[in-house]
Design a protein around this motif. Structure first.
Motif, PDB file in Angstrom:
ATOM      1  N   GLY A 132       0.947  -0.980  -0.044  1.00 30.22           N
ATOM      2  CA  GLY A 132       0.016  -0.332   0.089  1.00 30.22           C
ATOM      3  C   GLY A 132       1.420   0.965   0.551  1.00 30.22           C
ATOM      4  O   GLY A 132       0.093   2.207   0.151  1.00 30.22           O
ATOM      5  N   THR A 133       2.118   0.996  -0.019  1.00 31.19           N
ATOM      6  CA  THR A 133       3.403   2.042  -0.262  1.00 31.19           C
ATOM      7  C   THR A 133       3.108   3.283  -1.411  1.00 31.19           C
ATOM      8  O   THR A 133       2.022   4.382  -1.132  1.00 31.19           O
ATOM      9  N   LEU A 134       2.708   2.533  -2.530  1.00 35.90           N
ATOM     10  CA  LEU A 134       2.108   2.708  -3.885  1.00 35.90           C
ATOM     11  C   LEU A 134       0.521   2.676  -3.846  1.00 35.90           C
ATOM     12  O   LEU A 134       0.163   1.434  -3.977  1.00 35.90           O
ATOM     13  N   SER A 135      -0.189   3.867  -4.219  1.00 32.81           N
ATOM     14  CA  SER A 135      -1.398   3.173  -4.213  1.00 32.81           C
ATOM     15  C   SER A 135      -2.044   3.008  -5.978  1.00 32.81           C
ATOM     16  O   SER A 135      -2.953   2.843  -6.130  1.00 32.81           O
ATOM     17  N   LYS A 136      -0.961   3.857  -7.147  1.00 33.38           N
ATOM     18  CA  LYS A 136      -1.259   3.521  -8.242  1.00 33.38           C
ATOM     19  C   LYS A 136      -0.332   4.066  -9.149  1.00 33.38           C
ATOM     20  O   LYS A 136       0.483   4.077  -8.721  1.00 33.38           O
ATOM     21  N   GLY A 137      -0.180   3.365 -10.704  1.00 33.09           N
ATOM     22  CA  GLY A 137       0.626   3.234 -11.124  1.00 33.09           C
ATOM     23  C   GLY A 137       0.352   3.648 -13.068  1.00 33.09           C
ATOM     24  O   GLY A 137      -0.583   2.726 -12.772  1.00 33.09           O
ATOM     25  N   LEU A 138       0.857   4.437 -13.347  1.00 32.54           N
ATOM     26  CA  LEU A 138       0.507   3.513 -14.849  1.00 32.54           C
ATOM     27  C   LEU A 138       1.564   3.649 -15.659  1.00 32.54           C
ATOM     28  O   LEU A 138       2.977   4.735 -15.632  1.00 32.54           O
ATOM     29  N   VAL A 139       1.321   2.833 -16.907  1.00 35.90           N
ATOM     30  CA  VAL A 139       2.700   3.226 -17.687  1.00 35.90           C
ATOM     31  C   VAL A 139       2.896   3.892 -18.796  1.00 35.90           C
ATOM     32  O   VAL A 139       1.916   3.801 -20.372  1.00 35.90           O
ATOM     33  N   GLU A 140       3.405   5.446 -19.181  1.00 34.98           N
ATOM     34  CA  GLU A 140       3.295   5.373 -20.918  1.00 34.98           C
ATOM     35  C   GLU A 140       4.489   5.356 -21.612  1.00 34.98           C
ATOM     36  O   GLU A 140       5.616   4.961 -21.314  1.00 34.98           O
ATOM     37  N   HIS A 141       4.573   5.657 -22.433  1.00 31.89           N
ATOM     38  CA  HIS A 141       5.738   5.300 -23.430  1.00 31.89           C
ATOM     39  C   HIS A 141       6.902   5.799 -22.833  1.00 31.89           C
ATOM     40  O   HIS A 141       8.074   4.823 -23.667  1.00 31.89           O
TER      41      HIS A 141
END
Length: 181
Positions: free
Chosen positions: A44-53
């Motif tokens: 839960g330290t990181l709540s969300k993540g996205l990868v882009e180009h």
């Protein structure tokens, strides 16, 4: 060693966009990551993540500080990027396009429009992002050129699969191809 650096996300103190190479990875929402980075999502330290180009967007759990966690997250991200096959990514083309477009509009693209007395907004509906110019730029003869040269050109650098659906007097509708990479 994988080179990366952090950029603040306007209006979101819990978020950082890490400019980093993402070759071999799909764009989308992070569901799992290898090593310590994956552990940071699991605990839960990181709540969300996205990868882009051209980068990885990460959100800390509310109440945590990038000043405290940033160096460890950077180390974990660098190690995870060395294992592109270990990531679990869910396609999220609308969300990716919205984030990248917002980043550009909060930065130099929006600054250019505002310097001419205009305004620019982006609104997402599903996988489509609509860009609208307002103020002095709304009825300007150069509006479409500004959108094409300033915004779409830079979007294509960060989202190579961006597709222009149509433009209509001061507005532009964009999406990403199904293989949003």
């Amino acid at each position: 060693m994988i080179t990366l650096h952090a950029e603040r996300v306007t209006g979101e103190p819990d978020a950082v966009r890490w400019v980093a190479p993402t070759e071999g990875m799909d764009a989308g929402r992070i569901l799992g990551a290898p090593g310590d980075l994956g552990d940071r999502f699991a605990d839960g330290t990181l709540s969300k993540g996205l990868v882009e180009h051209a980068g990885v967007w990460l959100w800390l759990r509310e109440g945590l500080s990038w000043r405290d966690y940033g160096p460890a997250i950077q180390t974990a991200l660098r190690a995870a990027l060395a294992e592109p096959a270990g990531w679990l990514i869910e396609p999220a083309p609308g969300e990716i396009l919205e984030r990248v477009t917002g980043d550009l509009l909060d930065g130099f693209v929006g600054d250019f429009v505002r310097s001419h007395g205009g305004s620019v907004t982006a609104e997402r509906l599903g996988d489509i992002v609509t860009i609208r110019l307002g103020g002095a730029c709304e009825s300007c003869a150069a509006a479409e050129r500004t959108l094409q040269q300033r915004l779409v050109g830079e979007l294509r650098r960060r989202c190579p699969d961006v597709i222009e659906l149509n433009s209509d007097g001061g507005g532009l509708n964009l999406t990403l191809t199904a293989a949003s990479r």
